[in-house]
Design an enzyme around this catalytic site. Structure first.
Site, mmCIF file in Angstrom:
data_model
loop_
_atom_site.group_PDB
_atom_site.id
_atom_site.type_symbol
_atom_site.label_atom_id
_atom_site.label_comp_id
_atom_site.label_asym_id
_atom_site.label_seq_id
_atom_site.Cartn_x
_atom_site.Cartn_y
_atom_site.Cartn_z
ATOM 1 N N ASN A 124 -5.502 -11.110 1.968
ATOM 2 C CA ASN A 124 -6.829 -10.777 1.544
ATOM 3 C C ASN A 124 -7.452 -9.767 2.685
ATOM 4 O OD1 ASN A 124 -9.302 -10.167 -0.475
ATOM 5 N ND2 ASN A 124 -10.075 -11.791 1.038
ATOM 6 N N GLY A 126 -6.843 -5.916 3.424
ATOM 7 C CA GLY A 126 -7.020 -4.422 3.376
ATOM 8 C C GLY A 126 -8.323 -4.085 2.121
ATOM 9 N N HIS A 233 0.926 -8.322 6.788
ATOM 10 C CA HIS A 233 1.013 -9.179 6.678
ATOM 11 C C HIS A 233 2.206 -10.727 6.649
ATOM 12 C CE1 HIS A 233 3.988 -7.452 4.093
ATOM 13 N NE2 HIS A 233 2.976 -7.181 3.368
ATOM 14 N N ASN A 261 0.204 -10.664 -2.114
ATOM 15 C CA ASN A 261 -1.161 -9.786 -2.792
ATOM 16 C C ASN A 261 -2.197 -9.440 -3.498
ATOM 17 O OD1 ASN A 261 0.817 -8.111 -0.926
ATOM 18 N ND2 ASN A 261 1.925 -6.658 -1.375
ATOM 19 N N LYS A 406 -3.213 -0.238 -6.765
ATOM 20 C CA LYS A 406 -3.624 0.528 -5.720
ATOM 21 C C LYS A 406 -3.582 1.719 -5.545
ATOM 22 C CE LYS A 406 0.412 -2.107 -3.205
ATOM 23 N NZ LYS A 406 -0.290 -3.108 -2.430
#
Length: 518
Positions: A124, A126, A233, A261, A406
């Site tokens: 988490n 981003g 990550h 993700n 995305k």
């Protein structure tokens, strides 16, 4: 390898780092001396930065910098691509199991026992900037006003209630997302799940020429905002341990983490994979499972699993020598790619951290700051550590376990009637006759979520859609239906309003179509 640059002052430092082939052993000694000087200068600058803070913050920064020093040291040692192409093999079949084979074994009666040993970890760190949103990406609404985080909470709460178990959720935040995430977590206080958070490290961006930090102090505000970054990550192993949470969860009897993700809506807890992990005999326990899925033309850049030096290894496009990039992208040689859904043994993570033997390739990510300064950030990927774990395995899962959001093109798919939502999980609608996902490509007028939402009065019916391309100033009225291949192109200066109730099947729409209220 790069050829040796001419010996001018700007390049002198970088010669030593990249390494130049020379028969002269004096060159190697010179490079070693330069490397040591660079490291000494870096350590001095890091101490200066530490002196600008104190207390708990200084303690955390010191731990982060220990990790940064290791990655910087490895970066200085690196010479050219990290893989020898001739040693790359396709993994043997027993190292990549088909999901159907694992599912065919069925589930035991004591599923709850296995679930009680599981922890769900969501990456988490981003922000939603690429979709035109401020704050953490996990707080963007994706379906019926539910955010990525809401859906995750609903999924785990549903598991806990259904099986009467205690699967906790752990969020790995970054300094970019921590504050906003913690504020929002209060709303889940009465839900049936425990939520823990920890922060990934904060590393300094380094000047591409001097290889020294660009930060003046430890703050992430003002002109210093661009001086820091969360290092990918792959940082999960060290920061999870540093936070104390790893030891705490092991003490509570937890054995595996399921990492994914937070923007992959297909990454739900799979009981068959969990059962496979838990049913192995002690000596053969699989310490790392990577979910892979079949590559399509859209996934040519995704990392793939290879056999290298007798071990499973993740190969990312950044590691591939230029001459072999097309081969890497080919769907025929490398048929699978990494979904970044990973199942990892907690005791194994602790053991490898204690032995300092988590081995991950370094990704050098060049950036240009707003003022035009060229910097590099050194990152690692969580899946790259697969080669450090015992009995690692790839599982070839259905494409439905990889549903990342995305872009707004992805958002259109997950908001549409192609998917139905149940207990936080999205599944392909039974009304769709074929299981493939349509290919959707929305133009730059749709990039930001706000603009995207204003261009659709309601989300079109897409149950029978194969391909949609939209470019230019286009809007959609209510209850539009799209089938087959639909291409809508408004040229510069033109606008196309698709009228309410329109049904477009295998159509190309171009030119100018305005619909105005009378």
């Amino acid at each position: 390898r790069p050829s040796c640059p001419k010996n001018n002052n700007n390049n002198r430092l970088r010669v030593s780092v990249q390494g130049c082939s020379s028969p002269n052993s004096g060159m190697a000694q010179f490079q070693e001396v330069m490397r040591k000087q660079l490291e000494a200068s870096m350590h001095k600058e890091l101490e200066k930065l530490l002196s600008t803070t104190k207390g708990i913050e200084a303690e955390l920064a010191r731990k982060d910098f220990e990790g940064f020093k290791k990655i910087f040291h490895s970066f200085l040692q690196a010479k050219g691509p990290s893989v020898d192409w001739a040693k790359i093999y396709r993994p043997p079949e027993d190292l990549i199991q088909p999901y159907d084979k694992i599912k065919a074994r069925g589930l035991p009666e004591n599923v709850a026992e296995s679930l009680n040993k599981l922890v769900v970890v969501k990456l988490n760190g981003g922000l939603g900037t690429s979709m035109g949103c401020k704050g953490p990406k996990s707080l963007i609404s994706v379906r019926n006003e539910n955010t990525f985080l809401d859906l995750t909470v609903q999924q785990i709460e549903h598991l806990n209630k259904t099986y009467n178990v205690d699967v906790p959720l752990v969020l790995m935040n970054s300094f970019n997302t921590e504050e906003d995430t913690k504020k929002i977590l209060q709303k889940y206080a009465h839900h049936r799940l425990k939520i823990h958070t920890f922060n990934q490290s904060k590393y300094p961006r380094i000047n591409k020429e001097s290889l020294l930090p660009v930060a003046k102090d430890m703050s992430t505000l003002g002109e210093n905002a661009e001086a820091w970054y969360p290092p990918g990550h792959g940082d999960i192993y060290a920061s999870f341990r540093n936070s104390g949470l790893l030891d705490q969860l092991i003490t509570e009897g937890k054995e595996y983490i399921f990492v994914s993700n937070i923007d992959n809506l297909g990454a739900t807890v799979d009981l068959h994979i969990l059962n496979h992990l838990m049913s192995q005999p002690d000596g053969k326990r699989c310490e790392f499972v990577m979910e892979v899925t079949d590559k399509t033309r859209a996934d040519v850049k995704g990392g793939t699993l290879i056999e290298y030096d007798g071990k499973l290894r993740l190969l990312e496009i950044a590691q591939v020598p230029k001459a072999h990039v097309d081969e890497f992208k080919s769907v025929s040689k490398f048929k699978i790619f990494n979904t970044n859904n990973l199942w990892i043994s907690l005791p194994a993570v602790r053991r490898l951290q204690e032995q300092n033997s988590v081995d991950m390739e370094i990704i050098v990510n060049p950036k240009t700051l707003d003022g035009g300064l060229n910097v590099i950030q050194l990152e690692t990927a969580v899946g790259a550590a697969i080669k450090s774990f015992d009995n690692a395995l790839g599982i070839n899962v259905p494409r439905s376990r990889f549903l990342p959001v995305k872009t707004t093109s992805d958002l259109l798919l997950v908001m549409s009637n192609l998917y139905s939502l149940e207990a936080g999980s999205l599944t392909m609608s039974k009304k769709r006759e074929f299981p493939t996902t349509p290919h959707v490509k929305l133009g730059s007028s749709f990039t930001k979520v706000h603009d995207f939402l204003t261009r659709f009065e309601s989300i079109p019916d897409m149950l029978e859609l194969d391909h949609l391309t939209v470019s230019g100033d286009v809007t959609f009225g209510k209850q539009v239906s799209l089938k087959g291949t639909v291409i809508i192109i408004a040229n510069h200066g033109d606008r196309i309003d698709i009228p309410a109730g329109a049904m477009l099947e295998n159509k190309i729409v171009s030119g100018n179509l305005r619909i105005l209220d009378h």
